[in-house]
Every structure is written in structure tokens, then in C-alpha cells.
Design a protein around this motif. Structure first.
Motif, PDB file in Angstrom:
ATOM      1  N   GLN A  94       0.828  -1.206   0.000  1.00  0.00           N
ATOM      2  CA  GLN A  94       0.000   0.000   0.000  1.00  0.00           C
ATOM      3  C   GLN A  94       0.863   1.257   0.000  1.00  0.00           C
ATOM      4  N   GLN A  95       1.921   1.224   0.772  1.00  0.00           N
ATOM      5  CA  GLN A  95       2.817   2.371   0.833  1.00  0.00           C
ATOM      6  C   GLN A  95       3.511   2.595  -0.504  1.00  0.00           C
TER       7      GLN A  95
ATOM      8  N   GLN B 189      -3.207   6.939  -0.151  1.00  0.00           N
ATOM      9  CA  GLN B 189      -3.254   8.078   0.766  1.00  0.00           C
ATOM     10  C   GLN B 189      -4.489   8.092   1.667  1.00  0.00           C
TER      11      GLN B 189
ATOM     12  N   ARG C 175      -4.546   4.122   5.917  1.00  0.00           N
ATOM     13  CA  ARG C 175      -3.119   3.814   5.816  1.00  0.00           C
ATOM     14  C   ARG C 175      -2.589   3.425   7.187  1.00  0.00           C
TER      15      ARG C 175
END
Length: 248
Positions: free
Chosen positions: A132-133, A138, A142
């Protein structure tokens, strides 16, 4: 312990193998793979305790390989050339990494941590945070991975109120949970979280700006956070904090 080296460059595999044999006596058995296809086969057949995985492979990336491992039962250590964005993603997920060329001391520390965490079953969730990072997600969900001596926590960044230095450790405070003490210093978390707007308000404090309700300029300066908690603002940081908050 059994180690698997996955890298498309034989010289890099040989270098890491030599370092493991010279500096990591707990690693007794070492096998190699040259890419994703062979790596997946070796993970299934060899059943390694630790996988050293190069980020850039000839037939894809190390991330592509890990997407195909449904239930990893090994410790994972990525090997990468210096890339600030990728390293930030590793730090968010608390997945270990080594920079090329591999340093013997860093390798020993990584293997030591892997040995300690050998029964850690959280790698699948950590990989989800990592990917995801890397994808630049965003949204409010997160997460950051935090580890204390007993547990691995998957925390929404939006739930963090502030971080406080505790010697070489950092204590995380949250909106609805007990604090967590993590064995990394505040400077490391400043580097991880500054891209999300977290403010170093004091040499001992790092604040989530979304949780700031009031800047009390009396008594040297205090930030009042959600829940009525407060943290100091140093004289040196006062103008900077005011400028950032006014521009939000």
C-alpha cells in the motif's frame, strides 16, 4: 537455520553467501534462486527460515514474487539499492531490508532480528502495508507497523496523536488505545512520518497535525490535542510550528 538467496545476479548471491558463512554462524544451510519462478519453487521445496530477496529481479520484482506467496512461513529481508521512497515503505511496514553493497554488521543485525522473530506470523499483513505504501495509497486507513518486545501492531496513522522520545525508544500515543513503546528512536520516526505532515515540535515530541486543536502560546508554547492532551513546543520550533499550522 536455512536461508534462501533470491537474486538474478550470481555475483550478488555469492557475496551475500560468503558474508553469511563468515559472520552468521546460525545460518547452516544456504540455497539460491535466480528469479521469481525459481524462487517460488525453492520456497516451496526448501522451506527456508529466512529469505533474502532482491527488489529488482530479471523477471519482475521481489514484490511481484511475494504477491504469489499466499501464506509466508519465513522471515523476509529485502536487499535493495538506495531508494528513499522504497526505504520509507520498508520502515512503515517494519519489514527488514539491507542496502547494497551489503554491510557485514547490518547483515548480522538483520539475521539476529530474524532469529528472534522466527515464529512471527505477521509477515502477510506487513506485506500488505508495504505494498500500500509503495502504491502511494493516501486514504485514512493507511497503516504503520509497530513492534514491541511481545507484539506486532497494525496501527492506522490517523489514530496516532503524538510520539514521545524515551531514550533510544519511542512511545506512541493514540486516540483510543494504550501507548506502545517501540525500540526505535524518535528521529527514525520523524523521517518515516514527516511525509504525512507530522511535526517535530520539540526535541522529544512529534505530533500528528490532524489531532491539534489549539496552539496555546503562553508558558513557552503548548499544543492541545484531541482528548485534552498537551505537548510542548520548543522556543526554537515555535515559529515553524505556527507557520505550518497557519498554512494548513
Amino acid at each position: 537455520m536455512k536461508a534462501l538467496l533470491i537474486d538474478d545476479e550470481s555475483t550478488q548471491r555469492n557475496a551475500v553467501k560468503l558474508l553469511l558463512r563468515s559472520f552468521c554462524s546460525s545460518v547452516k544451510d544456504i540455497e539460491e534462486a535466480n528469479g521469481i519462478k525459481q524462487g517460488l519453487s525453492m520456497i516451496q521445496d526448501f522451506r527456508p527460515d529466512i529469505v533474502f530477496l532482491d527488489v529488482e529481479l530479471g523477471d519482475g520484482t521481489g514484490f511481484d514474487l511475494m504477491k504469489q506467496v499466499t501464506d509466508p512461513e519465513f522471515q523476509l529481508i529485502f536487499i535493495t539499492a538506495h531508494n528513499k521512497y522504497a526505504i520509507n515503505a520498508f520502515q512503515f511496514s517494519a519489514i527488514d531490508y539491507l542496502l547494497k553493497p551489503v554491510d557485514p554488521d547490518a547483515l548480522q543485525k538483520a539475521v539476529g532480528k530474524a532469529t528472534t522473530n522466527i515464529r512471527n506470523s505477521s509477515l502477510k499483513e506487513q506485506l500488505k502495508v508495504l505494498l500500500q505504501q509503495l502504491a502511494g495509497i493516501q486514504n485514512q486507513d493507511r497503516k504503520i507497523v509497530l513492534k514491541d518486545i511481545d507484539n506486532t501492531y497494525f496501527i492506522k496513522v490517523s489514530d496516532v496523536l503524538y510520539c514521545e522520545a524515551a531514550g533510544s525508544y519511542t512511545k506512541f500515543y493514540f486516540t483510543n488505545n494504550q501507548p506502545i513503546l517501540v525500540s526505535k528512536n524518535l528521529k527514525e520516526y520523524e523521517e518515516i512520518l514527516e511525509g504525512l505532515g507530522f511535526l517535530r515540535t520539540h526535541h522529544s515530541y512529534l505530533a500528528n497535525p490532524d489531532k491539534i486543536k489549539l496552539f496555546d502560546k503562553t508558558d513557552g508554547g503548548l499544543l492541545i490535542l484531541e482528548g485534552g492532551l498537551s505537548i510542548p513546543v520548543s522556543q526554537r520550533k515555535k515559529d515553524f510550528v505556527m507557520q505550518v499550522l497557519e498554512n494548513r
